[in-house]
Scaffold this active site. Structure first.
Site, PDB file in Angstrom:
ATOM      1  N   TYR A  21       0.822  -1.215   0.000  1.00 48.00           N
ATOM      2  CA  TYR A  21       0.000   0.000   0.000  1.00 48.00           C
ATOM      3  C   TYR A  21       0.858   1.268   0.000  1.00 48.00           C
ATOM      4  O   TYR A  21       0.656   2.173   0.806  1.00 48.00           O
ATOM      5  CB  TYR A  21      -0.960   0.003   1.195  1.00 48.00           C
ATOM      6  CG  TYR A  21      -2.055  -1.003   1.013  1.00 48.00           C
ATOM      7  CD1 TYR A  21      -3.148  -0.696   0.200  1.00 48.00           C
ATOM      8  CD2 TYR A  21      -1.991  -2.253   1.584  1.00 48.00           C
ATOM      9  CE1 TYR A  21      -4.145  -1.627  -0.013  1.00 48.00           C
ATOM     10  CE2 TYR A  21      -2.982  -3.199   1.366  1.00 48.00           C
ATOM     11  CZ  TYR A  21      -4.061  -2.871   0.569  1.00 48.00           C
ATOM     12  OH  TYR A  21      -5.040  -3.784   0.344  1.00 48.00           O
ATOM     13  N   TYR A 158     -12.675  -7.228   6.363  1.00 45.98           N
ATOM     14  CA  TYR A 158     -11.525  -7.261   5.452  1.00 45.98           C
ATOM     15  C   TYR A 158     -11.210  -8.725   5.161  1.00 45.98           C
ATOM     16  O   TYR A 158     -11.083  -9.538   6.091  1.00 45.98           O
ATOM     17  CB  TYR A 158     -10.291  -6.571   6.068  1.00 45.98           C
ATOM     18  CG  TYR A 158      -9.082  -6.733   5.171  1.00 45.98           C
ATOM     19  CD1 TYR A 158      -8.885  -5.878   4.091  1.00 45.98           C
ATOM     20  CD2 TYR A 158      -8.187  -7.788   5.347  1.00 45.98           C
ATOM     21  CE1 TYR A 158      -7.820  -6.066   3.228  1.00 45.98           C
ATOM     22  CE2 TYR A 158      -7.121  -7.977   4.483  1.00 45.98           C
ATOM     23  CZ  TYR A 158      -6.944  -7.113   3.435  1.00 45.98           C
ATOM     24  OH  TYR A 158      -5.896  -7.304   2.561  1.00 45.98           O
ATOM     25  N   ASP A 261     -13.740 -16.442   7.990  1.00 41.59           N
ATOM     26  CA  ASP A 261     -12.367 -16.087   7.630  1.00 41.59           C
ATOM     27  C   ASP A 261     -11.587 -15.969   8.936  1.00 41.59           C
ATOM     28  O   ASP A 261     -11.654 -14.953   9.621  1.00 41.59           O
ATOM     29  CB  ASP A 261     -12.387 -14.761   6.844  1.00 41.59           C
ATOM     30  CG  ASP A 261     -10.991 -14.255   6.526  1.00 41.59           C
ATOM     31  OD1 ASP A 261     -10.019 -14.789   7.079  1.00 41.59           O
ATOM     32  OD2 ASP A 261     -10.891 -13.294   5.732  1.00 41.59           O
ATOM     33  N   LYS A 290      -1.836 -16.793   7.702  1.00 40.83           N
ATOM     34  CA  LYS A 290      -0.975 -16.022   8.619  1.00 40.83           C
ATOM     35  C   LYS A 290      -0.147 -16.897   9.565  1.00 40.83           C
ATOM     36  O   LYS A 290       0.968 -17.257   9.236  1.00 40.83           O
ATOM     37  CB  LYS A 290      -1.820 -15.012   9.404  1.00 40.83           C
ATOM     38  CG  LYS A 290      -2.267 -13.834   8.540  1.00 40.83           C
ATOM     39  CD  LYS A 290      -2.796 -12.724   9.387  1.00 40.83           C
ATOM     40  CE  LYS A 290      -3.291 -11.542   8.576  1.00 40.83           C
ATOM     41  NZ  LYS A 290      -2.221 -10.699   8.057  1.00 40.83           N
TER      42      LYS A 290
END
Ligand code: PMP
Length: 456
Positions: A21, A158, A261, A290
């Site tokens: 980003y 997200y 998620d 992760k």
């Protein structure tokens, strides 16, 4: 490395690389990591100064056992000496099979009933979400409901940076406005009320909103997709576990699949092995990533029920339509097995509880600061929310001077430390975060009145 070469390295980075980003050649500070061990990183700045910092981020929530963990190092080396990669089409190997068995054994399951029994190994969290969404659509098609191609997710959610995953991220804070032609079509229920201040009425009003949206659009909906109990990158927003029960009921009422998620929440971070465990709810599909490899290598997984797997396999398509080159990478699977082996010894539960207590008491003084809107914790997650956007560069530098590595975003300075962090590490992290906020933001606060008690 000489200081001049060091400067070269960061200049060379600026000349050639993208960072997350960020624009090309960002005019923002960059630190070289010279070494990483346990919970410490050795950083070297552009001016050649060195800082030993305690990692409050677990490298974006993945390095739960710390850097250079002997068990994980040994597993990686062992697999490197065996083979690092083979294709997964037509071939299999022990690390993948063992990993699938472990994940299934750990995954949420109804008492004495079925759980999540089939595993798809993916390269990253976003890809696992893509696969989950594809599977849900394929399941509905198999059930002769081919019109069901849309998803219901939540504001503040997200789920990743690839297109289908972006399409279920919060439409305002996500990237919908940058890609308007590509991300339309999904539905967004209200953000659930904050866990700390939710009243039964607020939960009911939220539940009614989600139920109405699902009822009005069921004929086009394939699945509900949410981050259970903690919305992470969308705002570090913890919400009542009871909301998961509501989502399960709504999904069942309308023939929707329920996708959790757990990429950020999985493997103990919120205090349960999976956040679904706070409510005892079993989803139809779950994504993990992760921390799966203890942050060593990129690997994620999508798990689903036997029912979903067999329906899609028996459908006209005859297969789940996904198959990346590095699917089931043996090196990543071997390290994941080692990491899950550590999780299986169960000590994470006491560690997460102990860290959570330390975060709550260590961050409490931040509530006294005028710049601070809220302080909250869940499991081994600690959050300071400001009234205004964080000055990321200044707060990062101020924290580094206090020996702490944080990466704030929006109006949030948060920590998700490795589970091996000691009480001293947690005290240093919380004091460093609080002092950095005070140093950078307190001077700017004109409104000053004390904390008003509002939650996020
Ligand atoms: N889902 C959630 C809940 C996440 O937090 C993330 C990463 N922050 C992703 C999906 C995407 O994972 P990755 O960055 O590995 O693609």
């Amino acid at each position: 490395m000489q200081d001049s070469q060091q400067k070269d390295l960061i200049q060379r980075d600026r000349a050639r690389l993208w960072h997350p980003y960020a624009p090309a050649s960002p005019d923002l500070p960059l630190w070289e990591v010279e070494a990483a061990d346990g919970v410490r990183l050795r950083l070297r700045g552009e001016d050649g100064t060195r800082h030993e910092v305690t990692d409050a981020m677990s490298s974006w929530w993945s390095v739960i056992h710390g850097y250079r963990h002997p068990v994980l190092d040994a597993a990686a080396k062992r697999q490197l000496d065996t083979f690092s990669h083979v294709m997964f089409g037509g071939l299999t190997h022990a690390p993948a099979v063992e990993l699938a068995e472990r994940l299934v054994a750990m995954a949420p399951a109804a008492p004495g009933g079925p759980g999540l029994e089939r595993v798809f190994l993916a390269d990253s969290g976003s890809v696992a979400v893509e696969v989950a969404l594809k599977l849900a659509v394929q399941f509905q098609t198999a059930a002769r409901r081919p019109r069901r191609q849309r998803f219901l997710s939540l504001r503040g959610g997200y789920h990743g940076d690839t297109f289908a995953a972006m399409g279920v991220c919060d439409p305002v804070d996500g990237m919908h406005s940058a890609f308007p032609g590509l991300l339309a079509g999904n539905l967004f229920g209200p953000r659930p009320p904050a866990a700390a201040s939710a009243t039964p009425e607020a939960v009911q009003a939220w539940a009614d909103g989600v139920a109405e949206l699902a009822a009005a659009n069921a004929a086009e909906l394939a699945a509900i997709v949410v981050e259970p109990v903690l919305q992470g990158a969308g705002g570090m927003h913890a919400y009542p576990a009871q909301c998961l029960t509501v989502l399960r009921e709504v999904a069942d009422r309308h023939g929707l699949l329920l996708i959790f998620d757990e990429i950020a929440t999985g493997f103990g971070r919120t205090g349960e092995l999976f956040a679904a465990g706070h409510a005892g709810v079993v989803p139809d599909i779950m994504c993990v990533g992760k921390a799966l490899t203890g942050g060593y290598l990129t690997l994620a997984a999508m798990l689903c029920t036997a029912e979903v797997a067999s329906a899609v396999s028996a459908s006209q398509a005859g297969a789940l339509l996904h198959g990346p080159t590095f699917m089931g990478n043996p090196l990543a699977c071997a390290v994941a097995n080692a990491s899950l082996g550590i999780i299986e010894n169960g000590r994470w539960r006491a560690d997460v509880a102990r860290i959570g207590t330390g975060l709550a008491s260590g961050l409490a003084p931040a509530l006294e600061l005028g710049a601070v809107r809220d302080v909250r914790t869940i499991g081994a997650v600690g959050v300071i929310e400001l009234h205004d956007a964080v000055d990321v560069t200044a707060v990062t530098a101020a924290a580094i001077r206090r020996g702490v590595w944080v990466r704030p975003f929006r109006n949030l300075i948060y920590t998700m430390p490795p589970y091996i962090s000691t009480a001293t590490d947690i005290a240093q992290i919380t004091a460093g975060m609080t002092a950095a906020v005070a140093e950078v933001h307190e001077a700017r606060v004109e409104r000053v009145p004390a904390y008003t008690g509002s939650a996020s």
